[in-house]
Design a protein around this motif. Structure first.
Motif, PDB file in Angstrom:
ATOM      1  N   GLU A 572       0.652  -0.878   0.097  1.00 35.80           N
ATOM      2  CA  GLU A 572      -0.362  -0.183   0.209  1.00 35.80           C
ATOM      3  C   GLU A 572       0.433   1.333  -0.306  1.00 35.80           C
ATOM      4  O   GLU A 572       1.750   0.875   0.618  1.00 35.80           O
ATOM      5  N   TYR A 573       0.529   2.309  -0.949  1.00 34.01           N
ATOM      6  CA  TYR A 573       1.054   3.655  -1.292  1.00 34.01           C
ATOM      7  C   TYR A 573       1.061   4.418   0.396  1.00 34.01           C
ATOM      8  O   TYR A 573       0.022   4.829   0.945  1.00 34.01           O
ATOM      9  N   MET A 574       2.168   4.680   1.080  1.00 36.18           N
ATOM     10  CA  MET A 574       2.143   5.664   2.091  1.00 36.18           C
ATOM     11  C   MET A 574       2.820   7.046   1.895  1.00 36.18           C
ATOM     12  O   MET A 574       3.774   7.049   1.672  1.00 36.18           O
ATOM     13  N   GLU A 575       1.208   8.048   1.595  1.00 38.18           N
ATOM     14  CA  GLU A 575       1.480   9.058   0.875  1.00 38.18           C
ATOM     15  C   GLU A 575       2.660  10.015   1.467  1.00 38.18           C
ATOM     16  O   GLU A 575       3.495  10.818   0.710  1.00 38.18           O
ATOM     17  N   LYS A 576       2.783  10.489   2.987  1.00 40.41           N
ATOM     18  CA  LYS A 576       3.984  10.873   3.767  1.00 40.41           C
ATOM     19  C   LYS A 576       5.249   9.925   3.170  1.00 40.41           C
ATOM     20  O   LYS A 576       6.268  11.005   4.747  1.00 40.41           O
ATOM     21  N   GLY A 577       5.752   9.029   3.909  1.00 40.84           N
ATOM     22  CA  GLY A 577       6.483   8.566   3.400  1.00 40.84           C
ATOM     23  C   GLY A 577       7.370   8.155   4.223  1.00 40.84           C
ATOM     24  O   GLY A 577       6.592   7.316   6.059  1.00 40.84           O
ATOM     25  N   THR A 578       8.785   8.106   4.758  1.00 42.22           N
ATOM     26  CA  THR A 578       9.250   7.341   6.061  1.00 42.22           C
ATOM     27  C   THR A 578       9.184   8.370   6.876  1.00 42.22           C
ATOM     28  O   THR A 578       9.449  10.300   7.066  1.00 42.22           O
ATOM     29  N   LEU A 579       9.158   7.882   8.669  1.00 42.95           N
ATOM     30  CA  LEU A 579       9.361   8.825   9.516  1.00 42.95           C
ATOM     31  C   LEU A 579      10.766   9.136  10.056  1.00 42.95           C
ATOM     32  O   LEU A 579      10.851  10.712  10.056  1.00 42.95           O
ATOM     33  N   LYS A 580      12.426   9.056   9.476  1.00 41.09           N
ATOM     34  CA  LYS A 580      13.657   9.380   8.743  1.00 41.09           C
ATOM     35  C   LYS A 580      13.639  10.837   8.252  1.00 41.09           C
ATOM     36  O   LYS A 580      13.906  11.563   8.758  1.00 41.09           O
ATOM     37  N   SER A 581      12.792  11.076   6.845  1.00 40.90           N
ATOM     38  CA  SER A 581      12.832  11.871   6.390  1.00 40.90           C
ATOM     39  C   SER A 581      11.435  12.915   7.278  1.00 40.90           C
ATOM     40  O   SER A 581      12.534  13.763   6.398  1.00 40.90           O
ATOM     41  N   HIS A 582      10.830  13.020   7.833  1.00 38.65           N
ATOM     42  CA  HIS A 582      10.464  14.120   8.407  1.00 38.65           C
ATOM     43  C   HIS A 582      10.855  14.373   9.900  1.00 38.65           C
ATOM     44  O   HIS A 582      10.845  15.731  10.732  1.00 38.65           O
ATOM     45  N   LEU A 583      12.070  13.928   9.561  1.00 37.16           N
ATOM     46  CA  LEU A 583      13.086  14.704  11.301  1.00 37.16           C
ATOM     47  C   LEU A 583      14.258  14.974  10.910  1.00 37.16           C
ATOM     48  O   LEU A 583      14.788  16.144  11.338  1.00 37.16           O
ATOM     49  N   TYR A 584      14.817  14.885   9.596  1.00 36.59           N
ATOM     50  CA  TYR A 584      16.463  14.935   9.629  1.00 36.59           C
ATOM     51  C   TYR A 584      16.319  14.863   7.886  1.00 36.59           C
ATOM     52  O   TYR A 584      15.870  13.413   7.184  1.00 36.59           O
ATOM     53  N   PRO A 589       8.559  19.207   6.628  1.00 34.16           N
ATOM     54  CA  PRO A 589       7.517  20.752   7.535  1.00 34.16           C
ATOM     55  C   PRO A 589       8.352  19.498   9.038  1.00 34.16           C
ATOM     56  O   PRO A 589       7.508  18.674   9.019  1.00 34.16           O
ATOM     57  N   SER A 590       8.383  21.068  10.074  1.00 32.79           N
ATOM     58  CA  SER A 590       8.651  19.674  11.096  1.00 32.79           C
ATOM     59  C   SER A 590       7.664  19.161  11.374  1.00 32.79           C
ATOM     60  O   SER A 590       5.799  19.881  11.596  1.00 32.79           O
ATOM     61  N   LEU A 591       7.380  17.984  12.827  1.00 30.80           N
ATOM     62  CA  LEU A 591       6.147  17.122  13.429  1.00 30.80           C
ATOM     63  C   LEU A 591       6.916  17.803  14.689  1.00 30.80           C
ATOM     64  O   LEU A 591       6.931  18.546  15.372  1.00 30.80           O
ATOM     65  N   SER A 592       5.279  18.194  14.772  1.00 33.04           N
ATOM     66  CA  SER A 592       4.915  18.706  16.106  1.00 33.04           C
ATOM     67  C   SER A 592       5.087  17.930  17.620  1.00 33.04           C
ATOM     68  O   SER A 592       4.858  16.762  16.872  1.00 33.04           O
ATOM     69  N   TRP A 593       4.885  17.901  18.995  1.00 34.22           N
ATOM     70  CA  TRP A 593       5.274  17.159  19.701  1.00 34.22           C
ATOM     71  C   TRP A 593       4.481  15.710  19.871  1.00 34.22           C
ATOM     72  O   TRP A 593       4.548  14.534  19.855  1.00 34.22           O
ATOM     73  N   LYS A 594       2.961  16.505  19.218  1.00 36.51           N
ATOM     74  CA  LYS A 594       1.972  15.895  19.644  1.00 36.51           C
ATOM     75  C   LYS A 594       2.112  14.625  18.387  1.00 36.51           C
ATOM     76  O   LYS A 594       1.918  13.836  18.615  1.00 36.51           O
ATOM     77  N   GLU A 595       2.265  15.112  16.995  1.00 33.90           N
ATOM     78  CA  GLU A 595       2.232  14.026  15.989  1.00 33.90           C
ATOM     79  C   GLU A 595       3.583  13.549  16.158  1.00 33.90           C
ATOM     80  O   GLU A 595       2.881  12.070  16.363  1.00 33.90           O
ATOM     81  N   ARG A 596       4.298  13.091  17.184  1.00 32.86           N
ATOM     82  CA  ARG A 596       5.435  12.682  17.108  1.00 32.86           C
ATOM     83  C   ARG A 596       5.139  11.545  18.125  1.00 32.86           C
ATOM     84  O   ARG A 596       5.315  10.476  17.765  1.00 32.86           O
ATOM     85  N   LEU A 597       4.900  12.027  18.689  1.00 34.69           N
ATOM     86  CA  LEU A 597       3.879  10.766  20.547  1.00 34.69           C
ATOM     87  C   LEU A 597       2.853  10.232  19.448  1.00 34.69           C
ATOM     88  O   LEU A 597       3.775   9.029  19.804  1.00 34.69           O
ATOM     89  N   LEU A 634      -0.324  11.115   8.681  1.00 34.58           N
ATOM     90  CA  LEU A 634       0.133  10.795   9.530  1.00 34.58           C
ATOM     91  C   LEU A 634       0.416   9.390  10.266  1.00 34.58           C
ATOM     92  O   LEU A 634       0.620   9.267  11.520  1.00 34.58           O
ATOM     93  N   MET A 635      -0.147   8.438  10.057  1.00 33.90           N
ATOM     94  CA  MET A 635      -0.284   7.883  11.279  1.00 33.90           C
ATOM     95  C   MET A 635       0.795   6.677  10.685  1.00 33.90           C
ATOM     96  O   MET A 635       1.183   6.104   9.299  1.00 33.90           O
ATOM     97  N   ALA A 636       1.205   6.306  11.299  1.00 34.02           N
ATOM     98  CA  ALA A 636       2.812   5.120  11.388  1.00 34.02           C
ATOM     99  C   ALA A 636       2.061   3.508  10.992  1.00 34.02           C
ATOM    100  O   ALA A 636       1.234   2.966  11.315  1.00 34.02           O
ATOM    101  N   LYS A 637       2.843   3.050  10.502  1.00 39.50           N
ATOM    102  CA  LYS A 637       2.728   1.749   9.764  1.00 39.50           C
ATOM    103  C   LYS A 637       4.268   1.421   9.717  1.00 39.50           C
ATOM    104  O   LYS A 637       4.607   1.628   9.399  1.00 39.50           O
ATOM    105  N   VAL A 638       4.502   0.014  10.274  1.00 42.60           N
ATOM    106  CA  VAL A 638       5.468  -1.014  10.557  1.00 42.60           C
ATOM    107  C   VAL A 638       5.541  -1.203   9.355  1.00 42.60           C
ATOM    108  O   VAL A 638       5.277  -1.913   9.398  1.00 42.60           O
ATOM    109  N   ALA A 639       7.317  -0.799   8.186  1.00 40.56           N
ATOM    110  CA  ALA A 639       7.318  -1.836   7.074  1.00 40.56           C
ATOM    111  C   ALA A 639       8.411  -3.066   6.987  1.00 40.56           C
ATOM    112  O   ALA A 639       9.131  -2.431   8.534  1.00 40.56           O
ATOM    113  N   ASP A 640       8.742  -3.382   6.438  1.00 36.69           N
ATOM    114  CA  ASP A 640      10.199  -3.891   5.631  1.00 36.69           C
ATOM    115  C   ASP A 640      10.495  -5.311   7.182  1.00 36.69           C
ATOM    116  O   ASP A 640      11.191  -4.903   7.737  1.00 36.69           O
TER     117      ASP A 640
END
Length: 838
Positions: A572-584, A589-597, A634-640
């Motif tokens: 399935e296609y994950m529109e927002k890509g990897t968590l890593k790419s949103h951190l550095y 755009p930066s993620l808020s603390w609530k979004e990161r939690l 921005l819902m997280a899903k574990v992959a690989d």
């Protein structure tokens, strides 16, 4: 000063002190010390051997003779020489039966000396010695001088029977016997195989013969100074070029790690405190190996146990070296400090299993590594070489003797001769099959290196089995996974024939393309690269795992394609890509603390489901921010799941497996012991938590040394209680102190050195939900009030749940496991009143 009146007591205490130390370390439950043929007990060192004539119930024999010796041999030590003065000689098959109080690993030590006897020529004795399951000794290997043959066997019955069987009209004899309990953890299944074409199912059930036990750079260690009464001999006689090695001793520097696998039972401090090292004379240009040569018997595999303890270095990560067995690399760029929790003087042992020996010698070498920061050096403290029984349970060369277990009747003898003939034929046939298999395996490896073997048969037109030498036999049948197969032409159409402009990522397996199926479904297409180090095994595992998982926080597998040597996975296609790419590393755009939690919570739910959703846990083995994907919300899903592995059986604590994972996230305990558990995922997730908080790579060589490793750096600040000093600057002033404290405590617990001290993923999930509630808490008065005063004012969601706990319970009971793991954990907070409530 010691008063003369107390001098006698003091000397007495000194004489028994070693025994006190021994009993505090390991006390054998079974401890039979038998002086064979003796009429009275014999004291050797501090141990008392009982005359077997006093234990007639031990011995079952047709006829035996007591023999005394007046011979003297220079090869016998002054301590054990009395044991060789007498012997019991057998004219027919005879048995010693020992009652076993505690099953498990035991030492069997046989004292053999063919002394001169007026009636019997013991030097010409032809016999074998065996237990119920293993043949231990053959007189064909008997020496003229006294020798003690040591074996380590796993006893599984209430009695251990040792049979002495003469051949033909010959005799058998033995001077003394030991049957002594050994620590079960002395031999475990944590080992590496030197040659992958020669596998071994495990060591725990095997019988071993100690061929050599050597103290490098030190003197002989006698049984008096070893907690398990072993003898360690000096290494000088084995050195090929003694001038290339020099000895070093610093026994006082040895520090056994509390709770570690390497203990005084593994080897005494007198072994770990001495070593042989390169005699490089501090010359930075030194480039040579120190090599020892040992005699072995061809046709057997050997367990080679290396003993290391860095008592020579002045600092950590300064000693790198290579280890070889018979010119094969056993360990490259070996850094002992990485195996000892970054501490000097901590003992460590490493087990390697060799392929079948084809020569009668085995060479062990150590040499310099190109990573050495100081002058080149390499060390070795001790070495044990143990023969592993063959497929017939034998430790002797040749066939199993017919006399073992045979009675006096011709019928029994004929039956056993027939069995032996059959065994010989089977061995010959097995040898031929083995040679053919090795040749086929070699050809297969050559083909594999040139082409990438597809899963399918007949170009993908039939159902197929994925079980092969590459996998554990996972079957993809038409009934199970056929619905996941996607034709190659459909994949090409979905990706515009693998248009390079459609590439959205590149990983260890290959490139990932954005695609769209004919029904409009957006997909991510991972196309394997034949030159990748990841291959068929990972491809199979990914399909096998994802085809049975369905969870909102696990990436869904849509299909796969294995036509024309392709290995393609479609997700399935994950529109927002990897968590890593949103951190550095990107301009997102930066993620808020609530979004990161919330992302961490979603990821924890997915991992918690893997660990608990099936009868056997599934361990991901590659948890990292690059394998956590985000959808459009921005819902997280574990992959690989290419490295995933099913967890241990119910009666096991871990899975022994080769170490795999990503550098920087890898569980150090898993790396040290090669023992995989769910807690290895927990450690990796702890690294991700700090990565989320600090928004920096887990390994960054461009930073100062103390900052290179994120986990180590963050843990230092966490333990100082100043984690706020290193958080992502974009979060400065936006995290409530109580939420940050709970988040930091959770990450710290995940990174505990030992898995038993880490929380489960369920506990991690609970704490992250808690941290989110603390972040969103509404408090009357000071917004920075301590969390212990604010839990009573948690969000209305929690307050409503608190008012009706029974309703919540009823709702849970009607929820499937899949749905339950997706429900917010805040719904179980009804019992919370203060932050220290859990």
């Amino acid at each position: 000063m010691i008063d003369r009146r107390n001098l006698g007591f003091f000397l007495c205490f000194l004489s028994i002190f070693p025994l006190v130390c021994f009993s505090a370390t390991f006390v054998p439950v079974d401890n039979y010390l038998i002086d064979c043929g003796a009429s009275a007990n014999t004291t050797v060192g501090r141990r008392n051997f009982t005359a077997d004539s006093l234990f007639k119930d031990l011995l079952s024999t047709q006829e035996d003779i007591l023999a005394n010796s007046s011979s003297k041999s220079s090869a016998s030590s002054s301590d054990d020489w009395p044991l060789y003065q007498t012997a019991r000689i057998f004219n027919g098959p005879s048995k010693y039966t020992f009652s076993i109080k505690q099953k498990g690993r035991h030492w069997i030590r046989l004292y053999i000396f063919p002394f001169t006897h007026e009636k019997y020529n013991l030097g010409a004795a032809n016999f074998t010695v065996a237990t119920q399951d293993h043949v231990l000794f053959s007189s064909s290997s008997m020496q003229k001088d006294p020798v003690m043959k040591e074996y380590s066997v796993n006893v599984t019955s209430d009695n251990l029977v040792i049979t002495f069987a003469p051949s033909g009209n010959s005799t058998a004899f033995v001077n003394a016997i030991e049957v002594v309990s050994a620590p079960d953890d002395l031999i475990d299944d944590v080992f590496s195989v030197l040659d992958q074409s020669f596998t071994l199912s495990g060591l725990v059930t095997q019988s071993l013969e100690t061929v050599w036990r050597v103290n490098m750079g030190g003197p002989t260690v006698t049984p008096v100074n070893d907690t398990l009464q072993r003898t360690w001999i000096p290494d000088q006689r084995f050195l090929l070029e003694p001038n290339l090695a020099k000895s070093f001793s610093n026994i006082a520097a040895v520090k056994y790690e509390k709770g570690g696998l390497t203990t005084e039972n593994t080897a005494p401090a007198t072994v770990y405190g001495t070593l042989s090292e390169m005699n490089s004379s501090f010359d930075p240009r030194s480039n040579f190996n120190v090599t020892w040569k040992f005699d072995v018997s061809p046709g057997f595999q050997y367990l080679v146990r290396f003993h290391f303890c860095d008592v020579v270095s002045n600092g950590l990560n300064s000693l790198y070296f290579n280890i070889y067995i018979d010119s094969k690399m056993a360990a490259a760029n070996f850094d002992l400090s990485t195996h000892t929790n970054n501490a000097l003087g901590v003992p460590y042992h490493m087990d390697l299993v060799t392929p079948l020996a084809v020569n009668n010698t085995l060479r062990v070498s150590i040499g310099p590594s190109g990573l050495s920061k100081d002058y080149p050096n390499a060390i070795l403290n001790g070495l044990e070489i143990m023969k592993i029984n063959n497929s017939m349970g034998s430790l002797i060369t040749g066939t199993v003797p017919a006399a073992i277990g045979a009675g006096s009747s011709s019928k029994s003898i004929g039956m056993i001769v027939g069995v032996v003939v059959g065994v010989v034929g089977a061995v010959v046939l097995a040898g031929l099959i083995f040679v053919l298999c090795m040749r086929r395996r070699k050809l297969a490896r050559q083909r594999q290196s040139k082409t990438w073997v597809p899963l399918s048969i007949n170009d993908g037109t039939t159902s197929h089995t994925m079980g092969s030498k590459y996998s554990n036999g996972t079957t993809l049948s038409a009934a199970s996974n056929h619905e996941y197969r996607v034709p190659l032409v459909a994949v090409q159409e979905a990706t515009n024939n693998f248009d390079e402009s459609w590439v959205i990522g590149i990983g260890g397996f290959g490139k990932v393309y954005k695609g769209e199926l004919s029904d409009g479904t957006k997909v991510a297409v991972k196309r394997g690269n034949p030159r990748s180090q990841q291959g068929l095994a990972e491809f199979q595992t990914e399909i096998a795992m994802l085809s049975q998982f369905r969870h909102r926080h696990l990436v869904s597998l849509i299909g796969y394609c294995d036509e024309r040597n392709e290995m393609i996975l479609i997700y399935e296609y994950m529109e927002k890509g990897t968590l890593k790419s949103h951190l550095y590393g990107s301009d997102l755009p930066s993620l808020s603390w609530k979004e990161r939690l919330e992302i961490c919570i979603g990821s924890a739910r997915g991992l918690h489901y893997l660990h608990t959703g099936y009868a056997k846990a599934v361990i991901h083995r590659d948890v990292k921010s690059a394998n956590i994907l985000l959808d459009e919300k921005l819902m997280a899903k574990v992959a690989d799941f290419g490295l995933s592995k099913t967890g241990p059986e119910i009666d096991q604590t871990h899975v022994s497996t080769a170490v795999k994972g990503s550098f920087g996230y890898l569980d150090p305990e898993y790396f040290r012991r090669q023992q995989l558990t769910e807690k290895s995922d927990v450690y990796s997730f702890g690294v991700v938590l700090f990565e989320v908080l600090c928004a920096r790579p887990v390994i960054d060589p461009t930073l100062p040394r103390e900052m290179v490793n994120l986990a180590e750096w963050a843990m230092k600040w966490q333990k100082k209680g100043q984690l706020e000093q290193i958080i992502d600057e974009r979060l400065a002033g936006k995290i409530r102190p109580e939420s940050l404290r709970k988040f930091g405590e959770t990450a710290e617990k995940c990174l505990a050195d030992y898995g038993v001290d880490r929380p489960s993923m369920g506990d991690v999930l609970w704490n992250l939900e808690y941290a989110l509630q603390l972040q969103e808490a509404v408090v009357e008065g000071d917004p920075e009030e301590n969390s212990t005063n604010m839990i009573g004012e948690l969000s209305p969601q929690v307050k409503n749940i608190s008012q009706d706990a029974s309703a919540s319970t009823t709702q849970f009971e009607g929820t499937s496991l899949d749905d339950l793991s997706g429900v917010s954990m805040s719904r179980v907070f009804s019992q919370l009143v203060k932050s220290e409530g859990r």
